[in-house]
Design a protein around this motif. Sequence first.
Motif, PDB file in Angstrom:
ATOM      1  N   ILE A   1       0.846  -1.203   0.000  1.00 21.91           N
ATOM      2  CA  ILE A   1       0.000   0.000   0.000  1.00 21.91           C
ATOM      3  C   ILE A   1       0.878   1.248   0.000  1.00 21.91           C
ATOM      4  O   ILE A   1       0.577   2.251  -0.630  1.00 21.91           O
TER       5      ILE A   1
ATOM      6  N   LYS B   1       1.903  -2.575   8.855  1.00 23.44           N
ATOM      7  CA  LYS B   1       3.090  -1.739   8.704  1.00 23.44           C
ATOM      8  C   LYS B   1       4.276  -2.575   9.190  1.00 23.44           C
ATOM      9  O   LYS B   1       4.273  -3.045  10.329  1.00 23.44           O
TER      10      LYS B   1
ATOM     11  N   GLU C   1      -6.332  -1.470  11.060  1.00 23.96           N
ATOM     12  CA  GLU C   1      -7.502  -1.367  10.191  1.00 23.96           C
ATOM     13  C   GLU C   1      -7.044  -0.877   8.809  1.00 23.96           C
ATOM     14  O   GLU C   1      -6.141  -0.035   8.714  1.00 23.96           O
TER      15      GLU C   1
ATOM     16  N   ALA D   1      -7.947   1.160   5.433  1.00 23.68           N
ATOM     17  CA  ALA D   1      -8.885   2.152   4.857  1.00 23.68           C
ATOM     18  C   ALA D   1      -8.769   2.009   3.335  1.00 23.68           C
ATOM     19  O   ALA D   1      -7.816   2.494   2.722  1.00 23.68           O
TER      20      ALA D   1
ATOM     21  N   GLY E   1      -8.113   4.910   0.541  1.00 17.54           N
ATOM     22  CA  GLY E   1      -6.883   5.712   0.540  1.00 17.54           C
ATOM     23  C   GLY E   1      -7.049   7.138   1.031  1.00 17.54           C
ATOM     24  O   GLY E   1      -7.990   7.459   1.752  1.00 17.54           O
ATOM     25  N   GLU E   2      -6.127   7.978   0.583  1.00 19.68           N
ATOM     26  CA  GLU E   2      -6.032   9.345   1.122  1.00 19.68           C
ATOM     27  C   GLU E   2      -7.130  10.260   0.588  1.00 19.68           C
ATOM     28  O   GLU E   2      -7.470  10.206  -0.597  1.00 19.68           O
TER      29      GLU E   2
ATOM     30  N   GLU F   1      -3.187  14.199   3.406  1.00 20.41           N
ATOM     31  CA  GLU F   1      -2.511  12.929   3.109  1.00 20.41           C
ATOM     32  C   GLU F   1      -2.652  11.918   4.244  1.00 20.41           C
ATOM     33  O   GLU F   1      -2.480  10.721   4.040  1.00 20.41           O
TER      34      GLU F   1
END
Length: 327
Positions: free
Chosen positions: A22, A45, A93, A95, A98-99, A142
């Motif tokens: 991602i 992450k 979680e 999303a 995205g941004e 962002e």
Amino acid sequence: MDPATGQKKQVRVGFYDIEGTIGKGNFAVVKLARHRIVKSEVAIKIIDKSQLDETNLEKVYREVDIMKQLHHPHIVKLYQVMETKNMLYIVSEYASRGEIFDYIARYGRMSEPCARTTFAQIISAVEYCHSTGVAHRDLKAENLLLDAQMNVKIADFGFSNRFAPGERLSTWCGSPPYAAPEVFKGKHYSGPEIDVWSLGVVLYVLVCGALPFDGSTLQSLRDRVLSGKFRIPYFMSTDCESLIRKMLVLEPCKRYTIPQIKRHRWLGGACDQVRTSPPSAVPPALQEPNEQVLRVMQSIGIDVARTREVYYRRLGAEQQLRSLRRH
Ligand SMILES: CC1(C)C(=O)N([C@H]2C=Cc3c(O)cccc32)c2nc(Nc3ccccc3)ncc21
């Protein structure tokens, strides 16, 4: 690739199969992953700790500690942390849309009704953060993500910090176009006020699809911010302009607070419609194991009754525990 079958080898982290990348950072990569049994999507992450110096390692642990204590429908949930000698895996979680930054870059500025709903969710999440003594300090389009239902999910608490009333912070934080004048001046500040300035910039971006302060150099950007002057486009309503002007106030002590923002007529009570009861903090992978999952667990010899007991104790669901014990 697996030489024998030529199949793409499934990379696994815990119960999760990695499905794609991602985002990439300096010493971190964020992967999309799916739980092998319940098939729920998460974002993981992955941080190579061996590449981080003491300061950045401390920042990562602080971000994890802060994420662990935050439970709000519009803040990305931290589900699980797995750690080895060199690696840190933070399961959160996902999303999926995205941004907000990319959303606006692609579809253009939001209508004011859409911006109102979105901004009300952001305000609700930031108010919750401040109520727990946490300032985000890097709010920007962002870092505001969208889930499949177009709900906001605030991410990236890497710059966040705990603040105490009266205590002053001074670290230079955040992204310059969103940074408050006192941060540019290197003055001390308490967290909430600089978050409110950034939220003023965020609201301007949602409604205008552009930054209020910009510049080709840091110096020209700084001069614009410290002037406090920004253009109001013809299509912006006077109520929206009024709210933005009360958030982008140079003097921190004269700047609107979150409660004042919530009462402003442009929001018109939209903040009261935001779902603020945090949903069950139990992540999909740890939700009530369904029958299919139980059969698989039984087949691999996991003690199902014990699993249920652990599950209910984790939820503190005393009544289920009592009923379980009655059986
Ligand atoms: C774990 C967590 C919170 C995270 O660290 N990131 C990264 C990764 C990319 C990125 C970004 O582009 C901006 C902010 C945070 C991030 C996440 N990104 C998503 N969704 C997404 C989906 C398509 C594009 C961008 C982000 N969901 C959850 C997270």
